[in-house]
Scaffold this motif. Sequence first.
Motif, PDB file in Angstrom:
ATOM      1  N   SER A  23       1.010   1.550 -10.078  1.00 31.73           N
ATOM      2  CA  SER A  23       0.239   1.392 -11.316  1.00 31.73           C
ATOM      3  C   SER A  23      -1.244   1.669 -11.081  1.00 31.73           C
ATOM      4  O   SER A  23      -1.899   2.344 -11.884  1.00 31.73           O
ATOM      5  CB  SER A  23       0.416  -0.023 -11.875  1.00 31.73           C
ATOM      6  N   VAL A  24      -1.785   1.147  -9.977  1.00 33.92           N
ATOM      7  CA  VAL A  24      -3.203   1.356  -9.648  1.00 33.92           C
ATOM      8  C   VAL A  24      -3.486   2.843  -9.450  1.00 33.92           C
ATOM      9  O   VAL A  24      -4.481   3.383  -9.956  1.00 33.92           O
ATOM     10  CB  VAL A  24      -3.603   0.547  -8.388  1.00 33.92           C
ATOM     11  N   THR A  26      -1.763   5.361 -10.667  1.00 36.00           N
ATOM     12  CA  THR A  26      -1.620   6.054 -11.952  1.00 36.00           C
ATOM     13  C   THR A  26      -2.876   5.857 -12.809  1.00 36.00           C
ATOM     14  O   THR A  26      -3.328   6.790 -13.487  1.00 36.00           O
ATOM     15  CB  THR A  26      -0.379   5.540 -12.715  1.00 36.00           C
ATOM     16  N   ILE A  27      -3.436   4.649 -12.784  1.00 31.61           N
ATOM     17  CA  ILE A  27      -4.680   4.387 -13.524  1.00 31.61           C
ATOM     18  C   ILE A  27      -5.804   5.272 -12.983  1.00 31.61           C
ATOM     19  O   ILE A  27      -6.560   5.890 -13.754  1.00 31.61           O
ATOM     20  CB  ILE A  27      -5.068   2.892 -13.426  1.00 31.61           C
ATOM     21  N   LYS A  28      -5.901   5.365 -11.652  1.00 31.63           N
ATOM     22  CA  LYS A  28      -6.933   6.228 -11.047  1.00 31.63           C
ATOM     23  C   LYS A  28      -6.737   7.689 -11.449  1.00 31.63           C
ATOM     24  O   LYS A  28      -7.702   8.399 -11.735  1.00 31.63           O
ATOM     25  CB  LYS A  28      -6.899   6.089  -9.519  1.00 31.63           C
ATOM     26  N   ASP A  29      -5.462   8.123 -11.491  1.00 30.24           N
ATOM     27  CA  ASP A  29      -5.164   9.511 -11.882  1.00 30.24           C
ATOM     28  C   ASP A  29      -5.543   9.762 -13.338  1.00 30.24           C
ATOM     29  O   ASP A  29      -6.048  10.836 -13.683  1.00 30.24           O
ATOM     30  CB  ASP A  29      -3.674   9.818 -11.670  1.00 30.24           C
ATOM     31  N   GLU A  30      -5.271   8.781 -14.196  1.00 31.61           N
ATOM     32  CA  GLU A  30      -5.626   8.918 -15.611  1.00 31.61           C
ATOM     33  C   GLU A  30      -7.138   9.049 -15.784  1.00 31.61           C
ATOM     34  O   GLU A  30      -7.620   9.911 -16.516  1.00 31.61           O
ATOM     35  CB  GLU A  30      -5.111   7.707 -16.411  1.00 31.61           C
ATOM     36  N   LEU A  31      -7.885   8.182 -15.095  1.00 28.41           N
ATOM     37  CA  LEU A  31      -9.345   8.212 -15.210  1.00 28.41           C
ATOM     38  C   LEU A  31      -9.925   9.508 -14.638  1.00 28.41           C
ATOM     39  O   LEU A  31     -10.949  10.008 -15.110  1.00 28.41           O
ATOM     40  CB  LEU A  31      -9.962   7.001 -14.496  1.00 28.41           C
ATOM     41  N   THR A 216      -3.741   7.814 -21.152  1.00 25.93           N
ATOM     42  CA  THR A 216      -2.491   7.157 -21.560  1.00 25.93           C
ATOM     43  C   THR A 216      -2.498   5.710 -21.074  1.00 25.93           C
ATOM     44  O   THR A 216      -2.957   5.420 -19.969  1.00 25.93           O
ATOM     45  CB  THR A 216      -1.283   7.890 -20.942  1.00 25.93           C
ATOM     46  N   ALA A 217      -1.976   4.802 -21.886  1.00 29.98           N
ATOM     47  CA  ALA A 217      -1.880   3.387 -21.498  1.00 29.98           C
ATOM     48  C   ALA A 217      -0.822   3.218 -20.411  1.00 29.98           C
ATOM     49  O   ALA A 217       0.286   3.748 -20.520  1.00 29.98           O
ATOM     50  CB  ALA A 217      -1.544   2.534 -22.709  1.00 29.98           C
ATOM     51  N   ILE A 218      -1.160   2.492 -19.363  1.00 29.42           N
ATOM     52  CA  ILE A 218      -0.268   2.289 -18.215  1.00 29.42           C
ATOM     53  C   ILE A 218       0.286   0.869 -18.193  1.00 29.42           C
ATOM     54  O   ILE A 218       1.467   0.651 -17.928  1.00 29.42           O
ATOM     55  CB  ILE A 218      -1.019   2.564 -16.880  1.00 29.42           C
ATOM     56  N   MET A 276      -7.877  -6.453  -2.914  1.00 30.09           N
ATOM     57  CA  MET A 276      -8.133  -5.268  -2.084  1.00 30.09           C
ATOM     58  C   MET A 276      -6.960  -5.016  -1.142  1.00 30.09           C
ATOM     59  O   MET A 276      -6.513  -3.875  -0.967  1.00 30.09           O
ATOM     60  CB  MET A 276      -9.433  -5.454  -1.297  1.00 30.09           C
ATOM     61  N   ALA A 277      -6.436  -6.084  -0.544  1.00 28.59           N
ATOM     62  CA  ALA A 277      -5.278  -5.959   0.353  1.00 28.59           C
ATOM     63  C   ALA A 277      -4.070  -5.430  -0.416  1.00 28.59           C
ATOM     64  O   ALA A 277      -3.364  -4.526   0.050  1.00 28.59           O
ATOM     65  CB  ALA A 277      -4.957  -7.310   0.994  1.00 28.59           C
ATOM     66  N   ALA A 278      -3.845  -5.977  -1.613  1.00 24.55           N
ATOM     67  CA  ALA A 278      -2.656  -5.611  -2.399  1.00 24.55           C
ATOM     68  C   ALA A 278      -2.668  -4.142  -2.801  1.00 24.55           C
ATOM     69  O   ALA A 278      -1.636  -3.463  -2.698  1.00 24.55           O
ATOM     70  CB  ALA A 278      -2.565  -6.499  -3.631  1.00 24.55           C
ATOM     71  N   ILE A 279      -3.818  -3.627  -3.249  1.00 24.38           N
ATOM     72  CA  ILE A 279      -3.834  -2.221  -3.688  1.00 24.38           C
ATOM     73  C   ILE A 279      -3.736  -1.268  -2.503  1.00 24.38           C
ATOM     74  O   ILE A 279      -3.449  -0.085  -2.670  1.00 24.38           O
ATOM     75  CB  ILE A 279      -5.083  -1.890  -4.554  1.00 24.38           C
ATOM     76  N   ASN A 280      -3.924  -1.809  -1.287  1.00 24.50           N
ATOM     77  CA  ASN A 280      -3.715  -1.019  -0.077  1.00 24.50           C
ATOM     78  C   ASN A 280      -2.333  -1.266   0.534  1.00 24.50           C
ATOM     79  O   ASN A 280      -2.075  -0.872   1.669  1.00 24.50           O
ATOM     80  CB  ASN A 280      -4.811  -1.325   0.959  1.00 24.50           C
TER      81      ASN A 280
END
Length: 330
Positions: A23-24, A26-31, A216-218, A276-280
């Motif tokens: 999800s993180v 995909t959000i970065k890709d959208e932005l 797009t909403a994620i 930070m740990a989780a998104i990595n």
Amino acid sequence: MENTNENPLEFNSRIDLKNLQQSVQTIKDELAKVIVGQQDMIELLIISILANGHSLIEGVPGVAKTVTAKLLAKTMNVDFSRIQFTPDLMPSDILGTSIFNVKTSEFEFKKGPIFSNIILIDEINRAPAKTQAALFEVMAERQITIDGIENKMELPFLVFATQNPIEQEGTYALPEAQLDRFLFKINVGYPSVEEEVTILEGHHQRKNAVPSELITAILDAKQIAEYQEIIKEIVIENNLLKYIASIVNNTRNNGNLYLGASPRASIAIMNASKAMAAINGRDFVTPDDIKKVATAVLRHRIILTPEREMEGFTTEKAVLQIIETIEIPR
């Protein structure tokens, strides 16, 4: 005999973080469809959502502070509200007000724009202290008390605020108590020449396309709540808790600083480092996670001595010096 040829550096996560990571990304890709660069700002804003904290974004006009926050809100299928702060803005313009209903002969509370999920406050330092103080309760406790009645905010409730560091006329410095309610203060700089060329190319190619329509909403409110609960389960060892406490305690006994950070800063570092740990993709915190978030957590919570400020010293330098002097736990 079992096959022991597995990579010893690999680990099996005790918490399933695949959906969160995906999800993180995909959000970065959208932005990235609209925003060029600004990776640090985007990552910190995403972390603030996962850690359920507010963010203050500071930068000169035109570096995509407002656009980034607005588009990030667009990636989430939740209510969004934008409030432009001005010197004549009153607390009731934000919180709402009680209006007399002639038909019922009773006062009815009409909710203000703060009653939303993600609030973008533009130029927060343009409103006077009375209006800024209206945000104290809602940012800290996710509720507003009007006429003695507590109004709970619907979750998620997150405030992204922008401010301009160079304007002096018509601005009011945010009080320390309000600054302390922001998880992060994110400083946004100018893009590089290469990034600026890419920005120009993007604007040229998009022509009349509205940037927000490309996003797009994620996530929805339920998923955000689930991810925020996952962050709370991330493991942090006792020696790392002592590491965080040592960093924050050093700000209170530092010759460069007039005001140190409060225990709220320690909690903020812990929560942000978990995110930070989780998104990595890790279900445990490392010293690097703490170091990556410490500056954004502390820079607005500490005040330099007048002598150091006159010398051109900065709060960022003070934090980096403190981190360098404290032994990293093994």
